[in-house]
Design a protein around this motif. Structure first.
Motif, mmCIF file in Angstrom:
data_model
loop_
_atom_site.group_PDB
_atom_site.id
_atom_site.type_symbol
_atom_site.label_atom_id
_atom_site.label_comp_id
_atom_site.label_asym_id
_atom_site.label_seq_id
_atom_site.Cartn_x
_atom_site.Cartn_y
_atom_site.Cartn_z
ATOM 1 N N LEU A 150 0.811 -1.223 0.000
ATOM 2 C CA LEU A 150 0.000 0.000 0.000
ATOM 3 C C LEU A 150 0.842 1.270 0.000
ATOM 4 O O LEU A 150 0.314 2.368 -0.178
ATOM 5 C CB LEU A 150 -0.925 -0.002 1.221
ATOM 6 N N GLY A 151 2.150 1.131 0.223
ATOM 7 C CA GLY A 151 3.030 2.299 0.209
ATOM 8 C C GLY A 151 3.215 2.966 1.553
ATOM 9 O O GLY A 151 3.650 4.130 1.626
ATOM 10 N N CYS A 152 2.896 2.263 2.649
ATOM 11 C CA CYS A 152 3.083 2.840 3.988
ATOM 12 C C CYS A 152 4.565 3.134 4.230
ATOM 13 O O CYS A 152 5.436 2.375 3.799
ATOM 14 C CB CYS A 152 2.595 1.868 5.062
ATOM 15 N N GLU A 153 4.824 4.215 4.934
ATOM 16 C CA GLU A 153 6.195 4.523 5.324
ATOM 17 C C GLU A 153 6.562 3.756 6.581
ATOM 18 O O GLU A 153 5.701 3.414 7.391
ATOM 19 C CB GLU A 153 6.360 6.030 5.570
ATOM 20 N N PHE A 154 7.878 3.494 6.726
ATOM 21 C CA PHE A 154 8.367 2.736 7.865
ATOM 22 C C PHE A 154 9.410 3.551 8.629
ATOM 23 O O PHE A 154 10.043 4.451 8.072
ATOM 24 C CB PHE A 154 8.999 1.416 7.401
ATOM 25 N N THR A 155 9.584 3.219 9.901
ATOM 26 C CA THR A 155 10.627 3.861 10.697
ATOM 27 C C THR A 155 11.971 3.224 10.366
ATOM 28 O O THR A 155 12.048 2.195 9.677
ATOM 29 C CB THR A 155 10.351 3.696 12.199
ATOM 30 N N GLU A 156 13.044 3.809 10.882
ATOM 31 C CA GLU A 156 14.379 3.247 10.662
ATOM 32 C C GLU A 156 14.502 1.838 11.222
ATOM 33 O O GLU A 156 15.248 1.009 10.705
ATOM 34 C CB GLU A 156 15.446 4.156 11.296
ATOM 35 N N ALA B 226 3.314 5.605 12.237
ATOM 36 C CA ALA B 226 1.943 5.993 12.570
ATOM 37 C C ALA B 226 1.964 7.166 13.536
ATOM 38 O O ALA B 226 2.908 7.327 14.313
ATOM 39 C CB ALA B 226 1.191 4.820 13.184
ATOM 40 N N ASP B 227 0.905 7.982 13.501
ATOM 41 C CA ASP B 227 0.819 9.092 14.446
ATOM 42 C C ASP B 227 0.096 8.643 15.712
ATOM 43 O O ASP B 227 -0.198 7.454 15.896
ATOM 44 C CB ASP B 227 0.139 10.304 13.793
ATOM 45 N N PHE B 228 -0.198 9.588 16.598
ATOM 46 C CA PHE B 228 -0.794 9.228 17.888
ATOM 47 C C PHE B 228 -2.216 8.689 17.752
ATOM 48 O O PHE B 228 -2.767 8.101 18.681
ATOM 49 C CB PHE B 228 -0.785 10.439 18.827
ATOM 50 N N MET B 229 -2.822 8.870 16.584
ATOM 51 C CA MET B 229 -4.149 8.325 16.322
ATOM 52 C C MET B 229 -4.085 6.993 15.584
ATOM 53 O O MET B 229 -5.095 6.485 15.127
ATOM 54 C CB MET B 229 -4.987 9.331 15.527
ATOM 55 N N GLN B 230 -2.892 6.447 15.444
ATOM 56 C CA GLN B 230 -2.622 5.171 14.760
ATOM 57 C C GLN B 230 -2.836 5.261 13.244
ATOM 58 O O GLN B 230 -2.953 4.246 12.567
ATOM 59 C CB GLN B 230 -3.474 4.037 15.347
ATOM 60 N N LYS B 231 -2.827 6.498 12.720
ATOM 61 C CA LYS B 231 -2.920 6.694 11.271
ATOM 62 C C LYS B 231 -1.561 6.470 10.622
ATOM 63 O O LYS B 231 -0.544 6.968 11.119
ATOM 64 C CB LYS B 231 -3.364 8.119 10.943
ATOM 65 N N THR B 232 -1.551 5.776 9.502
ATOM 66 C CA THR B 232 -0.323 5.633 8.717
ATOM 67 C C THR B 232 -0.205 6.813 7.764
ATOM 68 O O THR B 232 -1.030 7.734 7.779
ATOM 69 C CB THR B 232 -0.329 4.329 7.903
ATOM 70 N N THR B 233 0.808 6.764 6.919
ATOM 71 C CA THR B 233 1.006 7.818 5.920
ATOM 72 C C THR B 233 0.097 7.639 4.702
ATOM 73 O O THR B 233 0.103 8.476 3.802
ATOM 74 C CB THR B 233 2.471 7.842 5.466
ATOM 75 N N GLY C 49 -6.727 6.520 5.123
ATOM 76 C CA GLY C 49 -7.658 5.409 5.293
ATOM 77 C C GLY C 49 -7.056 4.152 5.889
ATOM 78 O O GLY C 49 -7.786 3.208 6.188
ATOM 79 N N VAL C 50 -5.727 4.150 6.068
ATOM 80 C CA VAL C 50 -5.047 2.969 6.608
ATOM 81 C C VAL C 50 -4.547 3.278 8.015
ATOM 82 O O VAL C 50 -3.798 4.243 8.225
ATOM 83 C CB VAL C 50 -3.863 2.528 5.721
ATOM 84 N N PHE C 51 -4.958 2.450 8.961
ATOM 85 C CA PHE C 51 -4.546 2.579 10.352
ATOM 86 C C PHE C 51 -3.801 1.310 10.763
ATOM 87 O O PHE C 51 -3.971 0.250 10.151
ATOM 88 C CB PHE C 51 -5.763 2.781 11.255
#
Length: 301
Positions: free
Chosen positions: A242-248, A254-261, A264-266
């Motif tokens: 889906l193209g989500c970004e990842f941490t190192e 994800a942000d504090f609301m569990q939203k990804t980049t 619509g994807v949490f």
């Protein structure tokens, strides 16, 4: 083939996914949980550090959780492995390995991570039993025991500092040249933590309970518990698809609301948090479910 339409699909039906589903069920959202039935803690004999469930088996907790969640009439459970996700104008299409297709407006990924256990005799058989990863989850049960830590560098020092609070007998096994700063070496020495740089040949055990570690130099050292710090990868390829970004470190960002980049994807649970515990999985799942409901409300209110 199934072509069912849902408001929310949750991929992963362990603690975080079930927690998200409960929040959505209580908001009367038509929700589908897709789960392959392969939790990462299936070998773990007991779960700890979670109020009201301390000492229960992971299976006991998940079975009770599923029973309670499925009492909400808008929540369904599907046994299967989701292998593909596509984003489209109406939301998402999820395909299972059997070719079943499900559609939803929103997507929660609760798929967890897979530990890359070294291919050393005895490791996989003991993982989650006496070869453990978390002092908060399992450390109390091994307090005062002779304990080994298989790790190197900053992570080794971090785990050693936590374990030293639980037992005086701590040994670090770095499986190669130790990688510590002068300050870290001084701390380890001051706390009487031995450092062994030899490679490990075998973890000797009885039914997953460690007895000793056999080193490449022939030494056989007895231990009653061993912590292991190993790499991991995402259990599912869907976040990458889906193209989500990842941490190192490799977690889904994800942000504090569990939203990804990706709109619509949490996400929730171990796939997006360094805190690997049942309580954290439940908390992040609850937040993800509530925030997905809020997004749906905002779009139609």
């Amino acid at each position: 083939m199934n072509e069912a339409q849902y408001e929310v699909i949750i991929i992963g039906g362990s603690y975080s996914g079930l927690s998200a589903a409960m929040a959505l069920g209580r908001s009367i959202r038509k929700t589908l949980i897709i789960d392959s039935g392969k939790p990462c803690n299936e070998q773990t004999p007991h779960s700890h550090n979670f109020l009201t469930q301390d000492g229960k088996t992971p299976k006991e907790i998940s079975e009770l959780s599923r029973k309670q969640v499925l009492e909400y009439e808008t929540v369904e459970f599907h046994q299967g492995k989701a292998i593909n996700a596509e984003k489209n104008t109406n939301g998402f299409t999820i395909t299972t390995e059997k070719g079943e297709k499900f559609h939803s407006k929103k997507l929660i990924i609760a798929t967890g991570i897979t530990d890359e256990i070294p291919d050393i005799k005895g490791f996989k058989e003991s993982w989650g039993i006496s070869l453990i990863h978390c002092p908060y989850c399992h450390g109390y049960e091994y307090k005062g025991k002779k304990t080994g830590i298989i790790a190197n560098g900053d992570k080794a020092v971090h785990i050693a500092s936590l374990v030293k609070n639980l037992t005086e007998d701590v040994t670090l096994i770095t499986r190669g040249k130790a990688n510590f700063s002068d300050e870290q070496k001084e701390k380890l020495e001051r706390n009487h933590i031995q450092i062994i740089e030899s490679e490990i040949t075998e973890l000797k055990h009885q039914n997953g309970m460690v007895e000793s570690i056999l080193l490449s130099d022939g030494k056989d050292i007895g231990f009653e518990a061993v912590y292991g710090v190993f790499p991991f990868h995402q259990h599912s390829e869907i976040p990458k698809q889906l193209g989500c970004e990842f941490t190192e470190m490799g977690h889904i960002k994800a942000d504090f609301m569990q939203k990804t980049t990706i709109p619509g994807v949490f996400v929730c649970g171990d796939n997006s948090s360094m805190m690997r515990s049942v309580s954290n999985a439940v908390m992040t799942g609850n937040v993800a479910g509530a925030m997905v409901n809020m997004e749906l409300v905002t779009e139609c209110f």
